[in-house]
Design a protein around this motif. Structure first.
Motif, PDB file in Angstrom:
ATOM      1  N   VAL A   1     -48.429  22.262 -60.496  1.00  7.85           N
ATOM      2  CA  VAL A   1     -48.293  21.988 -59.070  1.00  7.85           C
ATOM      3  C   VAL A   1     -47.289  22.969 -58.466  1.00  7.85           C
ATOM      4  O   VAL A   1     -46.219  23.192 -59.022  1.00  7.85           O
ATOM      5  N   VAL A   2     -47.671  23.565 -57.336  1.00 13.44           N
ATOM      6  CA  VAL A   2     -46.767  24.451 -56.603  1.00 13.44           C
ATOM      7  C   VAL A   2     -46.453  23.801 -55.265  1.00 13.44           C
ATOM      8  O   VAL A   2     -47.351  23.524 -54.477  1.00 13.44           O
ATOM      9  N   LEU A   3     -45.174  23.518 -55.030  1.00 14.10           N
ATOM     10  CA  LEU A   3     -44.760  22.928 -53.752  1.00 14.10           C
ATOM     11  C   LEU A   3     -44.397  24.057 -52.807  1.00 14.10           C
ATOM     12  O   LEU A   3     -43.729  25.016 -53.203  1.00 14.10           O
ATOM     13  N   GLN A   4     -44.826  23.936 -51.546  1.00 10.08           N
ATOM     14  CA  GLN A   4     -44.516  24.990 -50.589  1.00 10.08           C
ATOM     15  C   GLN A   4     -44.020  24.386 -49.286  1.00 10.08           C
ATOM     16  O   GLN A   4     -44.617  23.427 -48.780  1.00 10.08           O
ATOM     17  N   GLU A   5     -42.954  24.919 -48.773  1.00  9.91           N
ATOM     18  CA  GLU A   5     -42.397  24.368 -47.530  1.00  9.91           C
ATOM     19  C   GLU A   5     -41.373  25.339 -46.968  1.00  9.91           C
ATOM     20  O   GLU A   5     -40.603  25.918 -47.718  1.00  9.91           O
ATOM     21  N   GLY A   6     -41.362  25.527 -45.676  1.00 14.75           N
ATOM     22  CA  GLY A   6     -40.360  26.305 -44.934  1.00 14.75           C
ATOM     23  C   GLY A   6     -39.585  27.304 -45.759  1.00 14.75           C
ATOM     24  O   GLY A   6     -40.137  28.260 -46.294  1.00 14.75           O
TER      25      GLY A   6
ATOM     26  N   ARG B   1     -40.980  33.169 -46.938  1.00 13.81           N
ATOM     27  CA  ARG B   1     -39.774  32.909 -46.165  1.00 13.81           C
ATOM     28  C   ARG B   1     -38.570  32.869 -47.084  1.00 13.81           C
ATOM     29  O   ARG B   1     -38.613  32.247 -48.144  1.00 13.81           O
ATOM     30  N   SER B   2     -37.514  33.505 -46.675  1.00 15.43           N
ATOM     31  CA  SER B   2     -36.271  33.588 -47.448  1.00 15.43           C
ATOM     32  C   SER B   2     -36.483  34.162 -48.841  1.00 15.43           C
ATOM     33  O   SER B   2     -35.697  33.893 -49.733  1.00 15.43           O
ATOM     34  N   GLY B   3     -37.553  34.925 -48.997  1.00 15.49           N
ATOM     35  CA  GLY B   3     -37.803  35.526 -50.307  1.00 15.49           C
ATOM     36  C   GLY B   3     -38.141  34.522 -51.386  1.00 15.49           C
ATOM     37  O   GLY B   3     -38.052  34.809 -52.581  1.00 15.49           O
ATOM     38  N   ARG B   4     -38.555  33.340 -50.947  1.00 15.20           N
ATOM     39  CA  ARG B   4     -38.782  32.261 -51.911  1.00 15.20           C
ATOM     40  C   ARG B   4     -40.154  32.377 -52.552  1.00 15.20           C
ATOM     41  O   ARG B   4     -41.113  31.698 -52.149  1.00 15.20           O
TER      42      ARG B   4
ATOM     43  N   ARG C   1     -41.620  25.637 -57.128  1.00 13.97           N
ATOM     44  CA  ARG C   1     -41.236  25.515 -55.718  1.00 13.97           C
ATOM     45  C   ARG C   1     -41.321  26.876 -55.056  1.00 13.97           C
ATOM     46  O   ARG C   1     -40.969  27.878 -55.669  1.00 13.97           O
ATOM     47  N   SER C   2     -41.727  26.870 -53.807  1.00 15.10           N
ATOM     48  CA  SER C   2     -41.711  28.145 -53.100  1.00 15.10           C
ATOM     49  C   SER C   2     -41.500  27.923 -51.618  1.00 15.10           C
ATOM     50  O   SER C   2     -41.620  26.804 -51.121  1.00 15.10           O
TER      51      SER C   2
END
Lengths: 680, 626
Positions: A384-389, A251-254, A270-271
């Motif tokens: 750690v990889v955080l993923q959200e919206g 999403r959003s190229g993240r 973060r992604s």
């Protein structure tokens, strides 16, 4: 009776005074009060002989003055100056009764008293007769004005000006574009603004992470992550070409990007959420494999799905959608903005029930728990990889909190400000949307504005940080006064820090002559004395050595990383009263509250500094300087009230007002009636 | 040479700082003071049992598993002494889970599972405690392995039910100060200026014949003779007549306390009682009125008429205004705390935490009591009017209210010593039934007379401390220590119901006072933020109260009244604050003291050196000499 006397000397009652006969032109004296205007500020509307009601008082009390709306602020200028007006924090840009227009949350019509009648909608009609207005600020301050004594039409005029200017339709109407005062930056050199590639390089070097590289692809025409700055940090093994290819699956190229790391190998990324496309799962695993290879021990990364795993339908313990968070915050606002004393006590009888229903504290605890979990993993050297919206909201909250829990640098004031610049400003938290401002360059409304979603995400973060500072009172260089001030400053549209959705928007505005004025230059707003309250004396004293330690030459080196360990649950968090409830006068009692520790420690710290200097001078110089000024006596801390340096200074709290207690409902007390009737 | 000197000074400073830091370590609220020997310097190994003076190990069970609700099952050795239950984990890594629970804390003991129970750790005993926790132990399912320890526990935890003496009567540790001398009723009355024109001291109850639950010394209106007192006693429940609790140093407004009048359904009157109340009013020249604060909800007060009690009718008592304070009875409070315990132990329910607090009503009760005390303070301080406080018997809610109002009005009671005096006076001497409410050594755990009335009052004190961090000489640690020893039965202080019983049982001779223990290490309890003069001597006259904060008026709002997590949730590691701010503040104050001492020593040293070198002394003297 006694109470009344005490109060009356400070507040004159004007409400029950019948309006003066000559309703047209008032006597000159009243109109002579003028607002203090900044360079570039203009008055857009005014009302005279306005009474500002004393909040939460039983009697009709208030102060007479004039109310102005300018292109910067809503300003009440009292006719006469009172002693308490100087209490606490003073802002160079805003008076005690001023609110920046972007700080206005809601405007209500009243009948002249404190009771609300109807909420005025931005762009909606303002009735012909406005008897009173109530302004609920985003920082939960409530201002109530009565126009009963004002010349006819004044109320409507000021209400229309307020509705027009407080909810502007174009971004370039914000005062940051109008403010003409030249700006001379005085930011500390150790602060990192994360604006240029070199800033990111500095961070990468500070963290000593050799397996990662900087790419500027996002600053070129091949940019794929439009809401982030031009500089991104990615695993060394990933090619820009691959990034571009992978971006469309997020999403959003993240795609996952590096934000923090440790020399031992673990990193924090973060992604955005993975889109449900054909190749997305494969793309993700390819990228995660490259993340794994960036770890010298080749430890596989741990992925945290903050809003639940999109490929997995069950979303347990996930953070809520923004609309839910906003609703939770609204309930908190309601709880903290009673308008009458009766309301105040009514809320009191169901305080904890409302707190539960709001769920705000539950979300605070969740964010802290998620960050604590991530920090522990990183501490164990697991990436750690955080993923959200879109990867710009809860990712920013949890990522910043994780770094605060791990890296002592971010617990300094400069470090914290760098952290906000990195995680929030540079990586594109949409402040403009979340704080409800118009988007730049899009005068066309309708479709665009419906997609913009407000949400108190940054406040959620500040609340979490406050919980951390409460738990670890000596770990942070800044105080809760700093955090509260920062939240206030987030609604000051004179500074550009929180005005944009992404760095790209800011660059466009700068190209069109916007002067960047970071909020971090606190000297723009506050005196040295007020700024001193941002600093935590307990933190400062950690580095002061006791007499024995003075002998050993070298202070122990500060650790690169130390984990603030704590477990978080709903039971362990508290309401951030010093921020949310600071305008509730009945609570603002002298000598009360946690701030007493702070004031006491500030004074102790001063003594310690003085003694240290004395010891140094004694051991270095051959003759002791004994100038008479060097008082050996300890100064006594001043008397302050619970919400110092905010609030009312306890002036209004007629200390002994016994609450109107409603007797408890016996059915609430017991399941069985029998116990009630048991003999005493 | 110079260096040598200063390093010596600094060494001594160092030992000071070491002490300071070790203090701060054990000021952690969980490591309660229950088994510590304050005065003792010998190093204590974590996990080892520390036996008190005359404490003996009575039973040992090896191979027991403690089912810790937070850390999971832990294997170790369970010992029972005549004072405590002690569990030592076998694994050195689990030593922080060492348990040391005074048997006085035990409320009931139950067997869990039987010899044929299935599942791991299903067979054992469960110990329910008065201090908001339950302990589960699992035993091996063979040879009745739990029987010995269970029986020993039953016997030692409930000595009174087994015709055995409480531990306090065997314990005789010596402390430098004898805490039994802390409270002298005459000295305390003298502090308040009694005898005077309006109030006299009477010894009519010297043999506890007029009222067996009152102290032997009373202060009563000077105009009331002994005959009148006897007649009033006949009209008040259990003879608890109105006597002086506190007198305002400047206005002469008073707080007096008593029990309900014996009005009954027929609405009986007593001319003597009415005259006596009039005398109380007359003793205060500033007001033409007296307030009678009935702590109960009016419905309860009316219901009491059916049992011969009731309340003063305003018709009969001229110039008296009756106010009901709506505080519920001991049964409601017990139920409320029970709900709170379910909420706090062992795990908290994330989804229902706040609504659980709401449903327990505990904080609402606290609010009610605080608000009631605020009303008393308002009348006495602002309206200069005397207040008479009673409930039904005048030993539960009345004690809560008078003691709380006095704490708000008089800074003396906010000192460590003053607080001890306050408890001795308003709670112990006026016959709060500690034995019945706590049930020391008594196995009847569901006795309807048990109730956390005193703990509730301590909670109110804590609320005051939270609201006014600079007003108390002592910290929450003192309060927690007092609550711990309310149950522990190590000291004689909280044993028995009345002064009369304590005299009869020679408590002062045969047991040690809690105040001996606390006063031997006062430094542990002192509040670094305290704003008061260093001490209020018991002999000093009522101070002119020049301090800025003489009267405390707390905000009785749930926004400010908090759950006392450090007491109720202290067994839960996720709820404990790891780094209490006052501990850091203490360290800061200690650091300042060290620096001050070092600066002074260095300056002296420097001056001496200058002197030896024959230089003129530094100009520290006044400039007039020049």
């Amino acid at each position: 009776m006694n109470e009344k006397k005490k109060i009356v000397q400070n507040f004159k009652s004007y409400i029950n005074v019948s309006p003066p006969k000559n309703n047209g032109e008032k006597n000159g004296a009243l109109q002579e009060v003028k607002p203090k205007l900044l360079n570039g500020e203009q008055v857009a509307g005014a009302a005279y002989s306005v009474v500002m009601l004393t909040p939460l008082s039983e009697r009709d009390r208030g102060r007479l003055g004039s109310l102005f709306v300018t292109n910067y602020k809503l300003s009440f200028v009292p006719l006469e100056y009172l002693q308490g007006d100087d209490y606490g924090q003073r802002n160079h840009l805003l008076g005690t009764f001023d609110v920046p227009l972007t700080g206005v949350g809601a405007v209500w019509l009243t009948e002249g008293g404190p009771v609300r009648r109807r909420c005025l909608a931005p762009g909606g009609d303002v009735p012909a007769k406005v008897k009173g207005l109530q302004v609920v600020c985003k920082n939960m301050k409530v201002l109530t004005f009565s126009f009963a004594n004002s010349p006819i039409g004044n109320g409507r005029k000021v209400a229309m000006a307020l509705m027009h200017h407080a909810f502007p339709k174009r971004h370039d109407l914000l005062f940051a574009y109008e403010y003409k005062e030249p700006y001379y930056p005085t930011l500390p050199p150790e602060m990192n603004m994360f604006q240029r590639p070199g800033d990111w390089k500095r961070e990468l070097e500070r963290c000593e992470c050799p397996h990662w590289r900087i790419t500027c692809i996002n600053g070129t025409s091949d940019a794929f992550m439009l809401t982030a700055g031009e500089t991104l940090i990615v695993p060394s093994s990933v090619l820009d070409y691959n990034l571009m290819g992978s971006a469309r699956h997020f999403r959003s190229g993240r795609v996952p990007i590096w934000v923090w790391g440790r020399p031992e190998g673990a990193a924090l990324l973060r992604s955005g959420e993975l889109l449900q496309t054909d190749q997305s799962a494969t793309t993700e695993s390819v990228l995660l494999e490259q993340v794994r290879r960036s770890h010298p021990k080749l430890t596989p990364p741990h992925v945290v799905y903050l809003c639940g795993n999109p490929l997995n339908t069950e979303r347990v313990n996930a953070l809520p959608p923004l609309s839910t968070l906003t609703a939770a915050h609204k309930k908190m606002v309601d709880l903290c903005t009673p308008t009458t004393l009766a309301d105040f006590w009514k809320q009191d009888s169901d305080y904890y029930g409302t707190l539960e229903a709001s769920r705000w504290l539950r979300y605070v605890a969740w964010c802290l728990a998620a960050a604590s979990d991530a920090a522990t993993r990183l501490h164990n050297n697991v990436t750690v990889v955080l993923q959200e919206g879109d990867g710009v909201d809860y990712c920013a909250v949890v990522s910043s909190l994780t770094q605060l829990m791990l890296d002592p640098y971010f617990r300094t004031i400069s470090g914290f400000q760098s952290l906000v610049q990195k995680e929030w400003v540079a990586l594109g938290h949409p402040f403009c949307d979340r704080l409800g401002l118009p988007r730049p360059g899009s005068p066309k409304e309708g479709k665009e504005s419906t997609t913009a979603q407000v949400g108190p995400v940054f406040l959620l973060f500040l609340d979490c940080v406050w919980q951390l500072t409460e738990r670890h009172p000596a770990a942070f260089q800044f105080t809760d006064i700093y955090l509260t001030t920062l939240w206030d400053a987030a609604h000051n549209h004179l500074f550009d820090t929180f005005l944009f959705n992404c760095p790209r928007d800011r660059e466009l505005a700068v190209a069109k002559s916007l002067v960047q004025r970071p909020v971090w230059d606190w000297g723009e707003q506050f005196s040295e004395e007020d700024k001193a309250l941002f600093e935590n004396p307990l933190y400062a004293c950690k580095n002061i050595r006791s007499p024995l330690q003075r002998l050993s030459q070298q202070p122990p080196p500060a650790p690169r990383m130390d984990l603030l360990e704590s477990q978080w649950s709903v039971g362990a968090v508290e309401v951030w009263s010093a921020c949310y409830e600071r305008w509730l006068a009945p609570l603002d009692v002298g000598h009360a509250g946690r701030v007493q520790y702070h004031v006491h420690n500030v004074y102790t710290h001063r003594d310690i500094k003085r003694l240290n200097e004395k010891l140094n001078s004694l051991s270095i110089l051959s003759s002791p300087r004994s100038n008479g000024e060097e008082a050996t006596e300890r100064a006594r801390p001043p008397v302050v009230s619970r919400f110092f340096p905010f609030g009312t200074g306890g002036v209004m709290s007629s200390a002994l007002q016994a609450p109107n207690l409603q007797p408890l409902d016996p059915e609430q007390l017991l399941d069985s009636q029998s116990l009630l009737n048991a003999p005493d | 040479m110079d260096k040598h000197n200063s390093s010596e000074i600094l060494n001594s400073e160092f030992s000071l700082s070491k002490n300071a830091s070790s203090d701060s370590l054990d000021s952690d609220s969980k490591s309660s003071s229950l088994n510590s020997k304050h005065g003792q310097d010998s190093p204590h190994v974590l996990g080892d049992i520390q036996l008190l003076d005359s404490e003996k190990v009575m039973s040992v069970a090896r191979d027991v598993t403690y089912l810790c609700p937070f850390s999971g099952p832990i294997r170790g050795i369970l010992k029972v002494t005549n004072y405590q239950l002690h569990f030592r984990p076998l694994d050195a890594a689990a030593l922080q889970c060492t348990l040391s629970v005074p048997l006085g804390v035990v409320s009931r003991i139950e067997k869990v599972g039987g010899a044929s129970s299935k599942g791991e750790n299903s067979y054992g005993i469960e110990v329910f405690c008065k201090d908001m926790r339950n302990l589960r132990f699992a035993h091996k399912q063979e040879n009745h392995s739990r029987r010995g320890i269970f029986e020993k526990l039953q016997q030692l935890a409930f000595p009174l039910s087994h015709k055995l003496p409480l531990f306090a009567f065997s314990y005789s540790e010596h402390f430098p100060e004898d805490g039994w001398h802390v409270y002298d009723p005459l000295a305390e009355l003298r502090r308040m200026g009694v005898n005077n024109d309006m109030w006299r001291i009477t010894r009519i109850n010297d043999k506890y014949e007029v009222c067996d639950s009152y102290p032997s010394v009373w202060a009563v209106p000077a105009g009331a003779n002994d005959d009148l007192l006897r007649s009033v006693a006949a009209f008040r429940s259990r003879g608890r007549i109105p006597v002086l609790a506190w007198i305002h140093p400047s206005s002469q407004a008073t707080i007096t306390r008593c029990s309900q009048p014996l009005v009954g359904v027929s609405g009986k009157r007593s001319r003597e009682d009415e005259r006596y109340i009039q005398l109380i009013m007359d003793a205060n020249a500033q007001a033409h009125k007296v307030f009678i604060m009935d702590a109960r909800p009016s419905a309860n007060a009316i219901a009491n008429k059916a049992k011969g009690g009731g309340y003063e009718s305003e018709d009969a008592y001229q110039n008296a205004e009756l106010v009901f304070l709506d505080i519920h009875n001991i049964h409601v409070m017990r139920e409320s705390l029970r709900k709170l315990k379910e909420l706090c132990f062992p795990q908290i329910d994330q989804a229902r935490w706040f609504s659980g607090i709401e449903a327990s009503c505990w904080l609402k009760h606290i609010k009610c009591i605080l608000a009631g005390a605020v009303r008393i303070v308002d009348k006495v301080e602002n309206h200069k009017t005397s207040v008479l406080v009673h409930c039904s018997d005048g030993w539960d809610r009345t004690a809560q209210l008078t003691a709380l109002a006095m704490l708000m009005l008089d800074p003396y009671y906010r000192t460590l010593r003053g607080f001890e005096v306050l408890i001795e006076k308003e709670w112990l001497s006026f016959g709060h039934k500690f034995q019945l409410r706590i049930g020391h050594g008594d196995e009847r755990h569901s006795d309807a007379d048990r109730s956390p009335v005193f703990v509730q009052w301590v909670d109110c004190v804590w609320q005051l401390q939270q609201q006014f961090p600079t007003a108390f000489e002592f910290t929450e640690r003192l309060l927690i220590t007092i609550v711990d020893h309310l149950y522990s039965c190590r000291f004689g202080t909280f044993l028995f119901n009345t002064e009369r019983e304590r005299v009869k049982e020679e408590v002062k001779v045969k047991t040690v006072s809690l105040w001996s223990y606390i006063n031997s290490r006062q430094d542990l309890y002192l509040n670094p933020l305290y704003w008061g003069p260093s001490s209020f001597g018991t002999n000093s006259p009522p101070s002119p109260y020049s301090r800025p904060q003489v009267v405390l008026v707390p905000v009785a709002s749930l926004r400010v009244i908090k759950l006392w997590k450090a007491l109720y949730c202290r067994w839960n590691p996720t709820m404990r604050q790891q780094d209490p701010i006052y501990q850091r503040t203490r360290e800061l104050v200690a650091l300042r003291a060290q620096l001050e001492a070092a600066a002074m020593a260095a300056a002296d040293d420097h001056a001496a050196r200058q002197h030896r070198l024959g230089l003129t002394p530094p100009r520290v003297a006044s400039p007039h000499h020049v």
